[in-house]
Design a protein around this motif. Structure first.
Motif, PDB file in Angstrom:
ATOM      1  N   SER A 174      13.379  28.568 -11.889  1.00 50.48           N
ATOM      2  CA  SER A 174      13.070  28.040 -13.218  1.00 50.48           C
ATOM      3  C   SER A 174      11.700  28.563 -13.615  1.00 50.48           C
ATOM      4  N   PHE A 175      11.661  29.392 -14.662  1.00 44.18           N
ATOM      5  CA  PHE A 175      10.415  30.053 -15.047  1.00 44.18           C
ATOM      6  C   PHE A 175       9.692  29.224 -16.110  1.00 44.18           C
ATOM      7  N   HIS A 176       9.271  28.032 -15.736  1.00 41.80           N
ATOM      8  CA  HIS A 176       8.532  27.197 -16.684  1.00 41.80           C
ATOM      9  C   HIS A 176       7.685  26.187 -15.926  1.00 41.80           C
ATOM     10  N   VAL A 192      18.461  29.635 -25.017  1.00 38.75           N
ATOM     11  CA  VAL A 192      17.803  30.768 -25.670  1.00 38.75           C
ATOM     12  C   VAL A 192      16.647  31.268 -24.787  1.00 38.75           C
ATOM     13  N   GLY A 193      16.813  32.441 -24.190  1.00 41.03           N
ATOM     14  CA  GLY A 193      15.812  32.974 -23.260  1.00 41.03           C
ATOM     15  C   GLY A 193      15.983  32.280 -21.923  1.00 41.03           C
ATOM     16  N   CYS A 194      17.086  32.622 -21.228  1.00 38.26           N
ATOM     17  CA  CYS A 194      17.522  31.799 -20.081  1.00 38.26           C
ATOM     18  C   CYS A 194      16.930  32.200 -18.744  1.00 38.26           C
ATOM     19  N   ILE A 212      21.176  33.486 -23.004  1.00 36.69           N
ATOM     20  CA  ILE A 212      20.901  34.852 -23.473  1.00 36.69           C
ATOM     21  C   ILE A 212      19.503  35.250 -23.021  1.00 36.69           C
ATOM     22  N   THR A 213      19.384  36.468 -22.500  1.00 37.76           N
ATOM     23  CA  THR A 213      18.085  37.030 -22.131  1.00 37.76           C
ATOM     24  C   THR A 213      18.071  38.506 -22.487  1.00 37.76           C
ATOM     25  N   ILE A 214      16.884  38.996 -22.810  1.00 36.95           N
ATOM     26  CA  ILE A 214      16.737  40.407 -23.194  1.00 36.95           C
ATOM     27  C   ILE A 214      16.795  41.316 -21.957  1.00 36.95           C
ATOM     28  N   TYR A 265      18.245  42.833 -15.783  1.00 43.47           N
ATOM     29  CA  TYR A 265      18.068  42.461 -14.371  1.00 43.47           C
ATOM     30  C   TYR A 265      18.215  40.946 -14.192  1.00 43.47           C
ATOM     31  N   GLN A 266      17.659  40.181 -15.170  1.00 43.78           N
ATOM     32  CA  GLN A 266      17.790  38.723 -15.105  1.00 43.78           C
ATOM     33  C   GLN A 266      19.250  38.297 -15.264  1.00 43.78           C
ATOM     34  N   VAL A 267      19.985  39.031 -16.100  1.00 47.84           N
ATOM     35  CA  VAL A 267      21.405  38.704 -16.287  1.00 47.84           C
ATOM     36  C   VAL A 267      22.107  38.765 -14.925  1.00 47.84           C
ATOM     37  N   ASN A 280      19.225  40.225 -27.659  1.00 44.32           N
ATOM     38  CA  ASN A 280      17.955  39.875 -28.286  1.00 44.32           C
ATOM     39  C   ASN A 280      18.126  38.568 -29.064  1.00 44.32           C
ATOM     40  N   PHE A 281      17.301  37.568 -28.783  1.00 40.79           N
ATOM     41  CA  PHE A 281      17.490  36.297 -29.492  1.00 40.79           C
ATOM     42  C   PHE A 281      17.071  36.364 -30.964  1.00 40.79           C
ATOM     43  N   LEU A 282      16.523  37.513 -31.383  1.00 41.43           N
ATOM     44  CA  LEU A 282      16.166  37.675 -32.800  1.00 41.43           C
ATOM     45  C   LEU A 282      17.370  38.148 -33.606  1.00 41.43           C
TER      46      LEU A 282
HETATM   47  C1  LIG Z   1       9.382  32.430 -19.308  1.00 40.88           C
HETATM   48  S1  LIG Z   1      11.034  32.906 -19.312  1.00 40.88           S
HETATM   49  C2  LIG Z   1      11.832  31.298 -19.394  1.00 40.88           C
HETATM   50  C3  LIG Z   1      13.221  31.386 -18.833  1.00 40.88           C
HETATM   51  C4  LIG Z   1      13.983  30.073 -18.789  1.00 40.88           C
HETATM   52  N1  LIG Z   1      13.993  29.420 -20.067  1.00 40.88           N
HETATM   53  C5  LIG Z   1      13.406  29.180 -17.725  1.00 40.88           C
HETATM   54  O1  LIG Z   1      12.761  28.200 -18.094  1.00 40.88           O
HETATM   55  O2  LIG Z   1      13.621  29.456 -16.545  1.00 40.88           O
HETATM   56  C6  LIG Z   1      11.313  33.539 -20.965  1.00 40.88           C
HETATM   57  C7  LIG Z   1      12.693  34.104 -21.179  1.00 40.88           C
HETATM   58  O3  LIG Z   1      12.829  34.511 -22.543  1.00 40.88           O
HETATM   59  C8  LIG Z   1      13.528  35.734 -22.565  1.00 40.88           C
HETATM   60  N2  LIG Z   1      13.218  36.468 -23.813  1.00 40.88           N
HETATM   61  C9  LIG Z   1      12.023  36.802 -24.306  1.00 40.88           C
HETATM   62  N3  LIG Z   1      12.150  37.493 -25.456  1.00 40.88           N
HETATM   63  C10 LIG Z   1      13.484  37.591 -25.701  1.00 40.88           C
HETATM   64  C11 LIG Z   1      14.273  38.160 -26.736  1.00 40.88           C
HETATM   65  N4  LIG Z   1      13.733  38.807 -27.766  1.00 40.88           N
HETATM   66  N5  LIG Z   1      15.613  38.036 -26.655  1.00 40.88           N
HETATM   67  C12 LIG Z   1      16.202  37.401 -25.610  1.00 40.88           C
HETATM   68  N6  LIG Z   1      15.513  36.852 -24.588  1.00 40.88           N
HETATM   69  C13 LIG Z   1      14.165  36.941 -24.639  1.00 40.88           C
HETATM   70  C14 LIG Z   1      13.057  36.469 -21.338  1.00 40.88           C
HETATM   71  O4  LIG Z   1      13.910  37.538 -21.016  1.00 40.88           O
HETATM   72  C15 LIG Z   1      13.044  35.324 -20.338  1.00 40.88           C
HETATM   73  O5  LIG Z   1      14.326  35.183 -19.827  1.00 40.88           O
END
Ligand SMILES: C[S@@+](CC[C@H](N)C(=O)[O-])C[C@H]1O[C@@H](n2cnc3c(N)ncnc32)[C@H](O)[C@@H]1O
Ligand SMILES: C=C(CC[C@@H](C)[C@H]1CC[C@H]2C3=CC[C@H]4[C@H](C)[C@@H](O)CC[C@]4(C)[C@H]3CC[C@]12C)C(C)C
Length: 366
Positions: free
Chosen positions: A97-99, A135-137, A157-159, A162-164, A186-188
């Motif tokens: 968990s990256f938080h 969003v940003g998983c 969803i993640t950009i 490798y994380q996928v 891309n979440f945008l």
């Molecule tokens: C700090 S990590 C948090 C991951 C997750 N929410 C957690 O708490 O473990 C930020 C995440 O946002 C994703 N992210 C950042 N910019 C993004 C974008 N434009 N589109 C999709 N994912 C994005 C990163 O790839 C990463 O997976």
């Protein structure tokens, strides 16, 4: 004979030391990632140092990356590079968990992390039959906790490709792959149909968007009318002073070491949410007392950082880890100091929580 004994003893002690460094000292925070497994995402070994240098110079003036259109467009690609560089180190030294999360008296970091994630699920009222968007998983720590806690289906969803792959492997190991899906994108500009989710959440991820309107707008689009969205936002608080050089240094250090195109102010979040059509149901900085500090976990890790940095250097010398990993590790160490400073002074929070609702169709303004 004696010389042979000495040689064998030296060799034996040497092997034991290498074993100790790599397999014992380099063991994962959460089982599953060891120092010997440190890769740099999808970057090949010979490119790690160059990619790191490019990343570091792109984020030299983080705020500017959001304000000029040409560089704002490049942010997602550099965020992808950033996660190629740090994902394995995060998993190794922090977990899946990256938080952050507020400390809980008498409970482990893992438990505190889980509570912080389950709070999202409870705020959303998630239940079996719901389809949620993460969003940003990252590598899916929160997704698995929320799917297990609520019984809902979660799509992340993640950009970062490798994380996928990491997330899918973990989902599979946890026996949750039928209820946890991961998409690279891309979440945008998300590859999902309008109104296709019952709920959505983002944990410490939307801070990577140059304009919050863009990601909030996309989440609004894919949510069904009446659907809820919870976000934990990284922001500066009202204690931040732009004329205090210590404050400026800490915030700049946080932005540069975390791939952020300029942190937003706490009081901007709700108005941006309203701008895209959301109704704001709740807004609260979860770091405020009575919550216990989220940054103590970073502070307590001083000896662990020293140990990790030694492990990373030895692995680089032995050519087990690619060149450049030490620089990335050093950058993270520095970033941890800035984050701690931000927490201690109260000028920064990584958990400004907003609970938003997409109004029912009749009152939908979008
Ligand atoms: C700090 S990590 C948090 C991951 C997750 N929410 C957690 O708490 O473990 C930020 C995440 O946002 C994703 N992210 C950042 N910019 C993004 C974008 N434009 N589109 C999709 N994912 C994005 C990163 O790839 C990463 O997976
Ligand atoms: C939300 C984001 C990431 C937040 C945290 C998960 C990470 C921020 C800083 C990271 C770390 C700093 C120091 C590292 C240490 C030097 C190393 O030995 C082991 C890993 C660290 C502890 C690492 C772990 C993850 C963080 C705490 C951002 C990017 C939006």
């Amino acid at each position: 004979m004696e010389a042979m004994t000495v040689a064998w003893t030296v060799a034996g002690v040497g092997m034991a030391l290498v074993y100790w460094f790599v397999w014992v000292m380099g063991a994962a925070e959460v089982k599953g990632k060891r120092a010997v497994d440190l890769k740099m995402g999808s970057i090949t070994n010979d490119k790690v140092r160059d990619k790191y240098t490019q990343y570091w110079s792109f984020f030299r003036r983080p705020k500017e990356t959001a304000t000029t259109e040409a560089s704002a467009e490049k942010v997602p690609a550099f965020v992808d590079t950033f996660y190629n560089l740090v994902t394995d180190i995060y998993e190794w030294g922090w977990g899946q968990s990256f938080h952050f999360s507020p400390s809980l008296p008498g409970r482990s970091h893992r438990e505190a992390t889980r509570v912080h994630e389950e709070r999202v699920s409870d705020l959303l009222g998630a239940k079996p039959g719901h389809r949620l968007l993460d969003v940003g998983c990252g590598v899916g720590g929160p997704m698995r906790a929320i799917a297990a806690h609520s019984g809902s289906h979660v799509v992340g969803i993640t950009i970062n490709e490798y994380q996928v792959n990491r997330a899918r492997t973990h989902n599979n190991k946890a026996g949750l792959d039928s209820r946890c899906e991961v998409v690279c994108g891309n979440f945008l500009s998300m590859p999902f149909a309008d109104a296709s989710f019952d709920g959505a959440y983002s944990i410490e991820a939307t801070c990577h968007a140059p304009r919050l309107q863009d990601v909030y707008g996309e989440i609004f689009r894919v949510l069904r009318p009446g659907g809820l969205y919870v976000s934990y936002e990284w922001v500066t608080t009202s204690l931040y002073r732009a004329d205090n050089s210590e404050h400026v240094d800490a915030i700049h250090g946080i932005e540069r070491g975390d791939a952020l195109p300029g942190l937003r102010r706490q009081d901007e979040i709700a108005s941006i949410a309203k701008e895209v059509g959301f109704e704001v149901l709740k807004e609260l900085d979860l770091a405020l007392p009575p919550a216990l500090p989220w940054w103590t976990r970073l502070k307590m890790g001083r000896i662990a950082y020293w140990r990790n940095s030694l492990v990373v250097r030895v692995l680089t010398m032995l050519r087990i880890a690619p060149k450049g990993v030490s620089e990335v590790h050093e950058m993270l160490y520095e970033t941890a100091q800035h984050l701690t400073r931000g927490g201690e002074t109260g000028i920064f929070t990584p958990m400004h929580m907003v609970l938003l609702s997409k109004p029912a169709a009749a009152t939908d303004t979008k």
